[in-house]
Write a protein that holds these residues in place. Structure first.
Motif, PDB file in Angstrom:
ATOM      1  N   LYS A 107       0.843  -1.210   0.000  1.00 44.05           N
ATOM      2  CA  LYS A 107       0.000   0.000   0.000  1.00 44.05           C
ATOM      3  C   LYS A 107       0.876   1.258   0.000  1.00 44.05           C
ATOM      4  O   LYS A 107       1.921   1.275   0.662  1.00 44.05           O
ATOM      5  CB  LYS A 107      -0.922   0.011   1.217  1.00 44.05           C
ATOM      6  CG  LYS A 107      -0.189   0.118   2.543  1.00 44.05           C
ATOM      7  CD  LYS A 107      -1.138  -0.033   3.732  1.00 44.05           C
ATOM      8  CE  LYS A 107      -0.396   0.173   5.040  1.00 44.05           C
ATOM      9  NZ  LYS A 107      -1.143  -0.309   6.195  1.00 44.05           N
TER      10      LYS A 107
ATOM     11  N   ASN B 173      -4.571  -2.162   0.982  1.00 45.62           N
ATOM     12  CA  ASN B 173      -5.675  -1.879   1.902  1.00 45.62           C
ATOM     13  C   ASN B 173      -6.801  -1.063   1.279  1.00 45.62           C
ATOM     14  O   ASN B 173      -7.785  -0.793   1.952  1.00 45.62           O
ATOM     15  CB  ASN B 173      -5.168  -1.222   3.200  1.00 45.62           C
ATOM     16  CG  ASN B 173      -4.650   0.178   2.982  1.00 45.62           C
ATOM     17  OD1 ASN B 173      -4.267   0.518   1.866  1.00 45.62           O
ATOM     18  ND2 ASN B 173      -4.653   0.982   4.020  1.00 45.62           N
TER      19      ASN B 173
ATOM     20  N   ILE C 287      -6.353  -6.275   2.701  1.00 44.73           N
ATOM     21  CA  ILE C 287      -6.150  -6.341   4.148  1.00 44.73           C
ATOM     22  C   ILE C 287      -6.856  -5.214   4.885  1.00 44.73           C
ATOM     23  O   ILE C 287      -6.926  -5.219   6.108  1.00 44.73           O
ATOM     24  CB  ILE C 287      -4.641  -6.330   4.495  1.00 44.73           C
ATOM     25  CG1 ILE C 287      -3.982  -5.047   3.980  1.00 44.73           C
ATOM     26  CG2 ILE C 287      -3.935  -7.558   3.912  1.00 44.73           C
ATOM     27  CD1 ILE C 287      -2.578  -4.825   4.528  1.00 44.73           C
TER      28      ILE C 287
ATOM     29  N   MET D 212      -8.410 -12.718  11.402  1.00 47.55           N
ATOM     30  CA  MET D 212      -7.366 -11.707  11.304  1.00 47.55           C
ATOM     31  C   MET D 212      -7.462 -10.794  12.513  1.00 47.55           C
ATOM     32  O   MET D 212      -8.561 -10.571  13.027  1.00 47.55           O
ATOM     33  CB  MET D 212      -7.575 -10.918  10.017  1.00 47.55           C
ATOM     34  CG  MET D 212      -6.547  -9.838   9.755  1.00 47.55           C
ATOM     35  SD  MET D 212      -6.975  -8.239  10.430  1.00 47.55           S
ATOM     36  CE  MET D 212      -6.847  -7.234   8.959  1.00 47.55           C
TER      37      MET D 212
ATOM     38  N   VAL E  79       3.347  -7.920   6.104  1.00 47.05           N
ATOM     39  CA  VAL E  79       4.558  -7.136   6.381  1.00 47.05           C
ATOM     40  C   VAL E  79       4.762  -6.079   5.303  1.00 47.05           C
ATOM     41  O   VAL E  79       4.937  -6.408   4.124  1.00 47.05           O
ATOM     42  CB  VAL E  79       5.783  -8.074   6.463  1.00 47.05           C
ATOM     43  CG1 VAL E  79       7.051  -7.273   6.723  1.00 47.05           C
ATOM     44  CG2 VAL E  79       5.574  -9.128   7.552  1.00 47.05           C
ATOM     45  N   GLY E  80       4.727  -4.811   5.715  1.00 55.67           N
ATOM     46  CA  GLY E  80       4.928  -3.701   4.782  1.00 55.67           C
ATOM     47  C   GLY E  80       6.278  -3.035   4.964  1.00 55.67           C
ATOM     48  O   GLY E  80       7.212  -3.221   4.178  1.00 55.67           O
TER      49      GLY E  80
HETATM   50  C1  LIG Z   1      -0.332  -1.405   6.635  1.00 58.82           C
HETATM   51  C2  LIG Z   1      -0.819  -2.682   7.197  1.00 58.82           C
HETATM   52  C3  LIG Z   1       0.070  -3.720   7.510  1.00 58.82           C
HETATM   53  C4  LIG Z   1       1.580  -3.606   7.353  1.00 58.82           C
HETATM   54  O1  LIG Z   1       2.107  -2.859   8.404  1.00 58.82           O
HETATM   55  P1  LIG Z   1       3.700  -2.695   8.594  1.00 58.82           P
HETATM   56  O2  LIG Z   1       3.841  -2.244   9.988  1.00 58.82           O
HETATM   57  O3  LIG Z   1       4.131  -1.658   7.594  1.00 58.82           O
HETATM   58  O4  LIG Z   1       4.322  -4.007   8.347  1.00 58.82           O
HETATM   59  C5  LIG Z   1      -0.462  -4.908   7.986  1.00 58.82           C
HETATM   60  N1  LIG Z   1      -1.796  -5.062   8.166  1.00 58.82           N
HETATM   61  C6  LIG Z   1      -2.670  -4.086   7.876  1.00 58.82           C
HETATM   62  C7  LIG Z   1      -4.126  -4.339   8.089  1.00 58.82           C
HETATM   63  C8  LIG Z   1      -2.223  -2.858   7.400  1.00 58.82           C
HETATM   64  O5  LIG Z   1      -3.114  -1.906   7.117  1.00 58.82           O
END
Ligand SMILES: *Cc1c(COP(=O)(O)O)cnc(C)c1O
Length: 226
Positions: free
Chosen positions: A41, A62, A86, A168, A217-218
């Protein structure tokens, strides 16, 4: 400059994969039982391509509209990619979501169940469905309250004919995540659900120890979002 950015993301992906493997060894789990959802995202296709080139195949977004803008071209070039939603889903976007995504991690209310069931039947596509649990009972957060989870899951099945495959959760920012992962795993177990979408950049190792099958994981892969 571009080359530096690209190799950075690929290198970070390699590190995350190494950490997943190490955590799985410690937890006595098969690394193949953990799906890494790379959360792309806010990142443009140029930032995503090197991560695809490094072998990553499952991505998370997202927002439906952002995914529609970015992913059709990438998927045309790589037909084996999987795309997971997500973030929260509005019922009026259910049609687009079912058409576009291979998984929806954010099922959390009856009106959305009805819209998803209708589109799944109409399109003959069945994305993997997760019910989001608001384990911290945070008023601003989406998700079904833990006390309502069993009833909601029964309604998904009996009223809407939806096959929910997992749960989730997103633990509250300021709390230790472990109790939230444990609670989510417990609700899944007593409802016979095998998939657990839990764990982000800061806590995916803990999530794996508590049985996560999908970690989202972002930042740890793509870097900080602006
Ligand atoms: C953005 C997001 C993530 C990833 O988060 P990071 O901390 O960047 O790894 C995971 N789950 C959801 C629902 C998100 O919106």
């Amino acid at each position: 400059m571009t080359i530096t950015v690209e190799s950075d993301a690929a290198a970070r992906l390699g590190r995350v994969r190494g950490e997943i493997a190490q955590t799985c060894r410690e937890a006595n789990r098969d690394p193949a039982s953990v799906t890494l959802v790379a959360v792309s995202k806010t990142f443009a296709a140029e930032a995503i391509r090197p991560v695809i080139a490094a072998g990553q195949r499952v991505f998370g977004e997202n927002r439906v509209q952002e995914a529609q803008a970015k992913w059709p071209a990438l998927r045309a070039a790589h037909p084996d990619l999987e795309l997971h939603l997500i973030g929260p889903l509005q019922s009026n976007k259910a049609r687009d979501a079912v058409a576009m995504f291979d998984a929806v991690h954010s099922v959390d209310r009856a009106s959305l169940c009805a819209a998803l069931a209708k589109e799944i039947a109409r399109q003959g596509r069945s994305p993997l469905l997760f019910v989001e649990i608001n384990t911290g009972a945070e008023p601003q957060k989406a998700g079904v309250l833990p006390d309502d989870a069993d009833g909601f899951l029964a309604a998904c099945r009996e009223t809407y004919g939806l096959t929910i495959r997992g749960l989730m959760c997103i633990p509250p920012l300021e709390e230790a995540p472990a109790p939230h992962f444990a609670l989510t795993a417990k609700i899944a177990r007593r409802n016979g659900l095998e998939l657990l979408s839990m764990g982000m950049s800061a806590d995916f190792e803990t999530a794996i120890a508590f049985g996560a099958t999908h970690i989202r994981v972002g930042t740890a892969i793509f870097g900080h979002r602006s």
